[in-house]
Structure formats: structure tokens, C-alpha cells
Scaffold this motif. Structure first.
Motif, PDB file in Angstrom:
ATOM      1  N   ARG A  88       0.838  -1.217   0.000  1.00  0.00           N
ATOM      2  CA  ARG A  88       0.000   0.000   0.000  1.00  0.00           C
ATOM      3  C   ARG A  88       0.855   1.241   0.000  1.00  0.00           C
ATOM      4  O   ARG A  88       0.550   2.224  -0.666  1.00  0.00           O
TER       5      ARG A  88
ATOM      6  N   MET B 248       3.528   1.686  -1.359  1.00  0.00           N
ATOM      7  CA  MET B 248       4.095   1.904  -2.696  1.00  0.00           C
ATOM      8  C   MET B 248       3.042   2.463  -3.652  1.00  0.00           C
ATOM      9  O   MET B 248       3.283   2.574  -4.848  1.00  0.00           O
ATOM     10  N   GLY B 249       1.837   2.712  -3.145  1.00  0.00           N
ATOM     11  CA  GLY B 249       0.781   3.210  -4.018  1.00  0.00           C
ATOM     12  C   GLY B 249       0.022   2.086  -4.705  1.00  0.00           C
ATOM     13  O   GLY B 249      -0.721   2.328  -5.658  1.00  0.00           O
ATOM     14  N   ILE B 250       0.210   0.856  -4.240  1.00  0.00           N
ATOM     15  CA  ILE B 250      -0.487  -0.277  -4.859  1.00  0.00           C
ATOM     16  C   ILE B 250      -1.893  -0.381  -4.271  1.00  0.00           C
ATOM     17  O   ILE B 250      -2.063  -0.390  -3.051  1.00  0.00           O
ATOM     18  N   ASP B 251      -2.880  -0.451  -5.158  1.00  0.00           N
ATOM     19  CA  ASP B 251      -4.262  -0.612  -4.722  1.00  0.00           C
ATOM     20  C   ASP B 251      -4.481  -2.108  -4.459  1.00  0.00           C
ATOM     21  O   ASP B 251      -4.699  -2.888  -5.373  1.00  0.00           O
TER      22      ASP B 251
ATOM     23  N   LEU C  34      -2.273   3.788   7.037  1.00  0.00           N
ATOM     24  CA  LEU C  34      -2.312   2.367   7.383  1.00  0.00           C
ATOM     25  C   LEU C  34      -3.129   2.128   8.643  1.00  0.00           C
ATOM     26  O   LEU C  34      -3.669   1.049   8.866  1.00  0.00           O
TER      27      LEU C  34
ATOM     28  N   ALA D 275      -4.611   4.517   1.873  1.00  0.00           N
ATOM     29  CA  ALA D 275      -3.147   4.619   1.914  1.00  0.00           C
ATOM     30  C   ALA D 275      -2.523   4.711   0.523  1.00  0.00           C
ATOM     31  O   ALA D 275      -1.603   5.497   0.306  1.00  0.00           O
ATOM     32  N   HIS D 276      -3.039   3.921  -0.435  1.00  0.00           N
ATOM     33  CA  HIS D 276      -2.362   3.927  -1.732  1.00  0.00           C
ATOM     34  C   HIS D 276      -2.571   5.247  -2.481  1.00  0.00           C
ATOM     35  O   HIS D 276      -1.732   5.650  -3.279  1.00  0.00           O
TER      36      HIS D 276
ATOM     37  N   ALA E 289      -0.087   7.681  -0.946  1.00  0.00           N
ATOM     38  CA  ALA E 289       1.252   7.407  -1.476  1.00  0.00           C
ATOM     39  C   ALA E 289       1.412   7.995  -2.874  1.00  0.00           C
ATOM     40  O   ALA E 289       2.457   8.532  -3.223  1.00  0.00           O
ATOM     41  N   ARG E 290       0.354   7.906  -3.678  1.00  0.00           N
ATOM     42  CA  ARG E 290       0.430   8.414  -5.048  1.00  0.00           C
ATOM     43  C   ARG E 290       0.496   9.935  -5.080  1.00  0.00           C
ATOM     44  O   ARG E 290       0.829  10.524  -6.090  1.00  0.00           O
TER      45      ARG E 290
ATOM     46  N   LEU F 288       9.113  -1.230  -7.797  1.00  0.00           N
ATOM     47  CA  LEU F 288       7.848  -1.142  -7.066  1.00  0.00           C
ATOM     48  C   LEU F 288       7.677   0.221  -6.418  1.00  0.00           C
ATOM     49  O   LEU F 288       6.559   0.710  -6.268  1.00  0.00           O
ATOM     50  N   GLY F 289       8.786   0.833  -6.030  1.00  0.00           N
ATOM     51  CA  GLY F 289       8.700   2.175  -5.464  1.00  0.00           C
ATOM     52  C   GLY F 289       8.068   3.139  -6.449  1.00  0.00           C
ATOM     53  O   GLY F 289       7.362   4.063  -6.077  1.00  0.00           O
TER      54      GLY F 289
ATOM     55  N   TYR G 181       5.856   2.332  -8.635  1.00  0.00           N
ATOM     56  CA  TYR G 181       4.701   1.587  -9.151  1.00  0.00           C
ATOM     57  C   TYR G 181       3.655   2.457  -9.843  1.00  0.00           C
ATOM     58  O   TYR G 181       3.151   2.130 -10.899  1.00  0.00           O
ATOM     59  N   HIS G 182       3.311   3.573  -9.213  1.00  0.00           N
ATOM     60  CA  HIS G 182       2.191   4.353  -9.743  1.00  0.00           C
ATOM     61  C   HIS G 182       2.611   5.392 -10.778  1.00  0.00           C
ATOM     62  O   HIS G 182       1.785   6.116 -11.292  1.00  0.00           O
TER      63      HIS G 182
END
Ligand code: ADP
Ligand code: MG
Lengths: 292, 234
Positions: free
Chosen positions: A179, A181-184, B50, B70-71, B74-75, B99-100, B102-103
């Protein structure tokens, strides 16, 4: 010798089907630690969707296969959304019981809609048998093997070399950090169910073509055996599911060849008991600490 | 840039944060120090989404993010490097870094940041195909920070980057934190190692059993008699 190779060919054909179903169990378990007991029923639905696509819509094999996979991908994500997601934070046993409930629901809905009578699968391929040095291989076995291998290659590529695959592995290892890392995470879980269900659907269509017989209760036994295959390979480990499936298929065929076919289904459970006693992490599984 | 107001967080019956308020201004290094169990990690987890606060407000860039997933946070350029590194052990260094990002979709920017991370941490560059789980503790910390930087954050939350590291490595990590900050990134640094944290920070808050008990410019907090006795062993 020819007889051994012959049985091996049969075993591998059967085993690649178990492998395809086992992949769904293992991916879902890897990501949310749930044994999706409805998975065998998704495989059954896949077989039926393929059946109707061929018989009622006159599709040929490949389009029918793709339709079955797409329908089951949607079904799998819907099940996750409606039945499992609301229980994400409750006890594992609650989710497990729900999964069993979903399985009964699908099976009984299918019995109601399609009657318990077995149906014979429409003939997409006229059966052709080839003899290679005394070993018989037919075009259906070749189809099963090539489709299974192709799907496994595609899956391997997705999981290891795409961004969504990397996200799947990340969520399986550590969802909270994923999460960050911006992962949904919800989307990744949906995707995992879609992928696993599509593979099960493919297995369903292949079985329909191979055994030429489908029925609403057909998911139960292969579902259980594929589950054993997933445990055998190491639950949560993707190559393990493929290996486990092949071992199960070959073992089953060998048992039928050497003893009576009534032992056919017992072999799965014998394997399960042995693996749980000897190497509970499975053939390719690592002994890992349970996540807290 | 970040304003936390009157945050109350519970774990079941445990009242972990009792009305925590503080502020992080753009381009600052702010440190939150306190003993084990004071609520530092909980504070960061609540900011990054979180953990949910029972009440209170978190504004980031003038928007309330108290109930944002949370995601999404992060974005939006708020990156939390978690306590204990939490690298993805059976993935390679390169995959962790990917992965860091990722978005992100700006391939050029990702490439630039990757080069920057490898420049900051040459040891990661040497080990890019190695599994993260096989790295030493210090290298894993570098990877965790590097992975965070790959998201190109505006605000970086660091949870105990010095934990379990040899003094020389601790110095190295703090040097990097200063460099990161000098490049324009705002940093909220959580530490038990108060001495080091106060030496790099502009502003400091001291957390004690879920309450902020001291705050001010880092230099003043470091000079405070009670803080020195309790946290600096002097
Ligand atoms: N997941 C959790 N469940 C229950 N209590 C927790 C949990 N995480 C932290 N706590 C409790 O909340 C308090 C603050 O913990 P934490 O934020 O981790 O402190 P710190 O990071 O300052 O060491 C501690 O009393 C800790 O035991
Ligand atoms: Mg902590």
C-alpha cells in the motif's frame, strides 16, 4: 516400456489440468491466505460456459475457450467482492466457511439450472489418434498440453515481468508495505481472482473436450485434487502448483494402471497425508514464518 | 505542508496517541523522538493511512487526508519508509526499486530517479540483481529509502532508519537524509537515536506515551535539561 510411456502421456495430460486449477488455489492463498473452496465450481462453470458457447453459439474451440475464461474471470472477481472482501478482517475460519457456502451455492444453482444429468460435450475436434513408436497420442491430449503450457507461460510472464505481477508478489509478501508503494491492494486481489478463475475455466473446457462429459457436480473431485496438488507443490508457490498438478496426474494414472480404478481418488488423499507428515511446506515451498 | 491536529488513535483498548498535534513545513527536516512504545510508528502509520485515527485531522498540502486510502496518499507524493525496512525479501533490488515507482508513468523521470538512487547508494547499484533478503541490514535500509525515493515524494516519512545499524552506517544514513533534504524534499524523521536526529533536524517534537511533551527548534530541544536527561543520557 511403451506401456509406461503411454501412461505417462495420459498422466501428464490429466496432470496439466490439475495444474491449471491448482494455480488458482495457490495464487489466491498466496495473496489473502484463503482456501477458495468455490474454485472447483468455477472450473465447472467454465466447462458449461464453453459447452454453451460451442453448442448454442457455434463458436470454435479457441473463441469458446476465451469466452469461458472471460466469464469465469468476472465470476471470480464478483465472488471475491461479494463474499470474501467483507470478511477480509474477520477470522480465517469465517472466510473458510463462507468459501464452502459459496461452493454449495454455485453447485446447487447449476443443478437447478442445468439438471444433474451429465451432458456430452459438443464435438469440436474430430478425434484423431497418432501412433509414435507404439505410444498413442490423440489430438485432444495435444490440445490440452499445448493450451496448458501456453497459459502457464503467459501466467509466468505476467507474474514475473509485468507491473501488475510485481504488485501481486508484493501484496503476497507484505500487503501494508505494498500500500505504501501506491499499490491498490483491492484491485490486485481482484486481478488475482480473475486470473485464477480464468485458468480454472480453461481447465473446465479442456476436461469437457477430453472426457466428453460434464455435469454440475464435476467440480468437487478435481477441485479437491487440484487443492492437494497446490499443497503438494507448496501452497502459494506458483511453479509448485504446476509441478504438484503433474505429479498428481501421473500418480493417479499409475495407480489406476497398477491397481483397481476404485483407488483412483484415494491416491490424492494418500499424497496429502504423506506430504503433510513429511514436508508440510510442499515440494517447492519454503518453510516460512506465518504472517502475523 | 503537513498539519496534524489532535490525533487520537486506539488499538482496541490501548489509547496509543492522545491528542497529538504538530506541523511540518516545506523543506524542513522535522524529527519526532521518543522512547520505545511512545507512539512514533503509530503517528507515521496514521499519517500514511495504514492506521485510522478515531478523531483528529491530518492535512497534507491543505487537503484533509484523514480518511484517504493509503495507496492514494502514497500516489500523492507522501512516502512512508516503514520501520524495520520491510523490503520485499524474495525480489531483487531492481524489482524493489521498480515497485517504489509503481504508480508513476513518466518513464524519463523514473529513469532519472533510479540513477539518482544508485548515485546516493552505490552499493545498491552493485547489487541490483541480488535478492533483497540477502542484503545486510544497512543495505536493506538503503534499499528501503531508495525504494521510497523512487516514488519521487514531496514529503518523506522515515521510521527509525538507524535501527540496528553500526555507528558508522548510522552516520552515513543521516548524511544521506541531509542530502535528500537539500535536494528539496521535506522530511519527517522518527528516531529513538535522539542525538543523531536532533543534530540533523530543524524542528523537533518529543513524544512520551502518546503525547507531545516538548517541541521547538531542534537546537533548543537538544539544549533542554529534561530532554538531555531523558533522551541524550546527559
Ligand atoms: N498493532 C498493534 N496492536 C496493539 N497495540 C499496538 C500495536 N502497535 C502498537 N501498539 C501499541 O501502541 C503503543 C505505541 O506503539 P508504537 O507506535 O509502535 O511506538 P514507537 O514506534 O514509538 O515505539 C505501544 O504501547 C504499543 O504497544
Ligand atoms: Mg516504532
Amino acid at each position: 516400456m511403451q506401456e509406461v510411456i503411454q501412461q505417462l502421456v495420459n498422466g501428464i495430460s490429466l496432470g496439466s489440468i490439475y495444474g491449471l486449477i491448482a494455480l488458482g488455489y495457490t495464487m489466491v492463498y498466496g495473496i489473502i491466505r484463503l482456501i477458495n473452496f468455490a474454485h472447483g465450481d468455477i472450473y465447472m462453470i467454465g466447462a458449461f460456459v464453453g459447452y454453451f458457447a460451442i453448442r448454442n453459439f457455434n463458436l470454435s474451440f479457441l473463441p469458446a475457450l476465451l469466452v469461458a475464461m472471460a466469464v469465469c474471470a468476472a465470476l471470480g472477481t464478483a465472488i471475491e467482492r461479494l463474499a470474501y472482501r467483507p470478511l477480509r478482517n474477520s477470522t480465517r475460519i469465517a472466510a473458510l466457511i463462507t468459501a464452502i457456502g459459496v461452493s454449495f451455492l454455485i453447485q446447487n444453482a447449476a443443478l437447478l439450472a442445468w439438471t444433474p444429468d451429465p451432458r456430452s460435450y459438443p464435438d469440436v475436434f474430430p478425434l484423431r489418434t497418432y501412433e509414435i513408436g507404439g505410444v498413442f497420442v490423440d489430438n485432444r491430449q495435444i490440445t490440452i498440453l499445448s493450451v496448458a503450457v501456453a497459459l502457464m507461460v503467459v501466467l509466468h510472464y505476467i507474474v514475473n515481468f509485468t507491473q501488475i505481477g510485481r504488485a501481486m508478489r508484493a501484496v503476497a509478501i507484505d500487503a501494508d508495505t505494498a500500500r505504501l508503494m501506491g499499490i491498490d491492494v483491492d484491485r490486485v486481489i481482484s486481478f488475482t481472482f480473475a486470473l485464477g478463475s480464468a485458468l480454472a475455466a480453461a481447465a473446465g473446457v479442456l476436461v469437457g473436450i477430453y472426457y466428453n462429459r460434464i455435469e454440475p457436480t464435476m467440480g468437487a473431485m478435481p477441485g479437491l485434487k487440484a487443492f492437494v496438488a497446490a499443497v503438494l507443490g507448496g501452497i502459494g508457490v506458483i511453479p509448485g502448483a504446476m509441478l504438484g498438478g503433474l505429479v498428481m496426474g501421473v500418480a493417479e494414472v499409475a495407480v489406476v494402471a497398477l491397481t483397481a480404478s476404485t483407488w483412483k481418488d484415494a491416491v490424492a488423499f494418500a499424497i496429502l497425508i504423506v506430504i503433510l507428515l513429511v514436508k508440510p511446506a510442499g515440494l517447492l515451498g519454503r518453510q516460512v514464518r506465518e504472517k502475523v | 505542508m503537513l498539519t496534524v491536529e489532535n490525533l487520537n488513535v486506539y488499538y482496541g483498548g490501548i489509547h496509543a496517541l492522545k491528542g497529538v498535534s504538530f506541523q511540518v513545513r516545506q523543506r524542513e527536516i522535522v524529527t519526532l523522538i521518543g522512547a520505545n512504545g511512545a507512539g512514533k510508528t503509530t503517528t507515521l502509520k496514521t499519517i500514511s493511512g495504514l492506521v485510522r485515527a478515531r478523531n483528529g485531522k491530518i492535512s497534507y498540502q491543505d487537503r484533509d487526508i484523514s480518511s484517504t486510502p493509503a495507496h492514494i496518499i502514497a500516489r500523492d507524493g507522501l512516502c512512508h519508509v516503514p520501520e524495520g525496512r520491510r523490503v520485499f525479501a524474495n525480489m531483487t533490488v531492481a524489482e524493489n526499486l521498480a515497485l517504489g515507482a509503481y504508480h508513476r508513468r513518466d518513464q524519463q523521470g523514473i529513469k532519472r530517479d533510479l540513477e539518482w538512487v544508485y548515485e546516493l547508494f552505490p552499493r545498491l547499484a552493485e547489487r541490483r540483481q541480488q535478492l533483497a533478503g540477502t542484503l545486510s541490514g544497512g543495505e536493506q535500509q538503503m534499499l528501503a529509502i531508495g525504494r521510497g525515493l523512487m516514488s519521487h515524494p514531496r514529503l518523506l516519512l522515515l521510521d527509525e532508519p538507524s535501527m540496528g545499524l553500526a555507528p558508522l552506517l548510522v552516520r552515513e544514513i543521516f548524511e544521506i537524509v541531509k542530502q535528500i533534504n537539500a535536494s528539496g524534499m521535506t522530511v519527517l524523521l522518527v528516531e529513538q537515536n535522539a542525538h543523531m536526529a536532533l543534530s540533523v533536524a530543524d524542528t523537533a517534537y518529543v513524544l512520551e506515551t502518546g503525547r507531545i511533551v516538548f517541541s521547538g527548534p531542534a537546537r533548543e530541544v537538544a539544549a533542554n535539561k529534561q530532554v538531555r536527561e531523558a533522551y541524550l543520557g546527559a
